[in-house]
Enzyme design. Structure first.
Site: not given
Ligand code: 5GP
Ligand code: MG
Length: 461
Positions: A444, A244, A8, A34, A250, A390, A441, A108-109, A353-354, A291
């Site tokens: 992913c 992250c 968010c 969001g 992205y 994630c 991080c 957020n998280g 693309d991303d 993106s």
């Protein structure tokens, strides 16, 4: 039952004037973080008033709804929920009454030990109004506000109970605090306006407010935001950063600067490195809007291959990525993008693309390119293959969603219908970020997590 997962956007502001218009404007700027619900809470000197609901910022926080509220201190939120409940009850800020006054929280998280905490507190007789991890944060904070006089100490105690990712804007009886989890997984920065300070997920919001960027909140840091000064409490002991990487590839806006790196610059550099790692004999480079745009510009600059726009995106079609079934997602992607035939016909095209998650977007768009007469379609991707979930707030939850878990790169190429396919390497991505690998991080894409998660590899073992 899985709690709602969300990546968010949060904002908080304290000033000598009414902060409601600025909070609303900042939320509009971070709307991309969001689109499911929006809200803000302000303290008018006596009471906290909250307006929140499902919907976009300009629908929920419109002139009419905002007319009735004002205050010099407030917090706001945009919510992007994925699995779990989408009800308006989970809209934020979340407010609870504590012994020290009203607590309003924007989060957020994802709290990774949410289920364990909830079980534990159920056993102690607690009950909850929502299944959101943000509520447990608010209640644990309230508990510690009871046992200590100092909000900084209460927040520090609260942090010692939480695992996972959290960037928080917290208002405690009209005092504003910003908190970032000990790894700094999600972003949070501080800005200064005339007569006030603001904390916000992305610095792009500061530009729109005419505010000056002050600095990022540091991993594990608690700041109190006053209209004239910033007070800080930093964690004792070493800090293990884990920002992250997906924020840069992205999630964030290109005009944001996070932890010292501008998102646009990182994406362009990713394109430059992709051009070095995976050159191609083609006529044109094209982005997948929006993106992939900066990545494609970087690829074009480095390779010398001309850049063109091959798709027009309809901005009024909502998010395709979270639609529940595959055919709905494919149809929505096709509705969202129209090919521009005159730039495509007869050309050997390289699209950038991303990221690839399921492969839906590219499968559909490559078909569109071919039907518009593309001679060849080559694909370059600005993020290494996504192979692991994630747990920290991005909507990539289960391994069975990831095409790279079940397919080799060549099989993915076949399945999306491309003539060639290459992803940036992990080292290439780290080079583009210009942030040491150990401060990121990358879970992913490498499956190694900065916090302990059952059944997953832990970085510090
Ligand atoms: P795929 O179509 O392969 O499943 O997903 C990749 C595409 O979706 C890319 O164009 C990327 O920009 C976008 N994407 C990647 N991750 C997310 C996400 O978490 N949310 C949304 N809305 N889009 C995403
Ligand atoms: Mg995209």
């Amino acid at each position: 039952m899985a709690g709602p997962k969300h990546s968010c956007g949060v904002v908080g502001m304290n000033a000598t004037y009414n902060v409601v218009p600025s909070l609303q404007r900042a939320l509009l700027v971070i709307q991309h973080r969001g689109q499911e619900s929006a809200g803000l809470s302000v303290f008018d000197g006596k009471y906290v008033q909250t307006i929140k609901n499902n919907g976009l910022v300009d629908a929920v926080l419109n002139e009419n709804s905002l007319r009735s509220i004002s205050g010099n201190c407030g917090v706001g939120h945009v919510r992007y929920s994925t699995t779990g409940s989408h009800g308006a009850i989970n809209a934020q800020p979340l407010t609870v009454q504590s012994v020290k006054g009203t607590v309003a929280i924007a989060h957020n998280g994802d709290i990774t030990n949410y289920h364990a905490l909830r079980e534990n507190y159920f056993k102690q007789g607690w009950s909850f109004l929502t299944d959101s991890d943000s509520e447990i944060i608010a209640r644990i904070l309230s508990k510690h506000l009871y046992s200590t006089d100092e909000p900084f100490a209460a927040i520090r105690e609260m942090m010692s109970e939480l695992d996972g990712a959290y960037a928080l804007a917290i208002m405690i009886n009209g005092r504003l605090f910003g908190v970032r989890d000990p790894h700094g997984i999600r972003p949070l920065c501080i800005g200064k306006t005339e007569g006030g300070h603001i904390i916000v997920s992305e610095s792009a919001a500061l530009i729109s407010l005419g505010a000056e960027f002050v600095r990022d909140v540091e991993p594990g840091e608690i700041v109190e935001i006053k209209d004239d000064i910033i007070l800080s409490d930093k964690p004792k002991g070493p800090i293990n950063k884990a920002h992250c990487m997906f924020e840069w590839t992205y999630f964030a806006r290109p005009d944001s600067v996070m932890d010292g790196r501008c998102v646009y610059d990182v994406r362009k550099k990713i394109g430059i490195i992709l051009a070095r790692e995976a050159p191609a004999d083609v006529d044109l480079v094209m982005p997948i809007p929006d993106s992939g745009r900066a990545h494609a510009i970087g690829y074009s600059v480095e390779s010398g291959v001309p850049y063109e726009e091959g798709f027009m995106k309809n901005r009024f079609v909502g998010r395709t990525f979270i639609l529940p079934d595959q055919s709905a997602r494919e149809n929505a992607v096709a509705m969202k993008m129209n090919p521009i035939r005159s730039t495509i016909e007869g050309k050997r095209i390289l699209i950038v693309d991303d990221s690839i998650v399921r492969g839906t977007t590219l499968m559909k768009l490559i078909k569109l390119l071919r039907s518009a007469g593309a001679k060849e379609v080559h694909v370059r991707i600005g993020c290494p293959p996504v192979i692991a979930p994630c747990y920290y707030g991005v909507d990539m939850k289960t391994r069975d969603q990831f095409i790279a878990c079940t397919h080799t790169v060549d099989q993915i190429r076949q399945s999306i219908g491309a003539d060639s396919l290459a992803y940036i390497s992990i080292n290439g991505l780290v080079e583009a970020l210009e942030i040491p690998k150990e401060d990121l991080c990358l879970a992913c894409v490498d499956g190694i997590y900065p916090t302990r998660i059952d059944g997953e590899k832990y970085r510090y073992d």
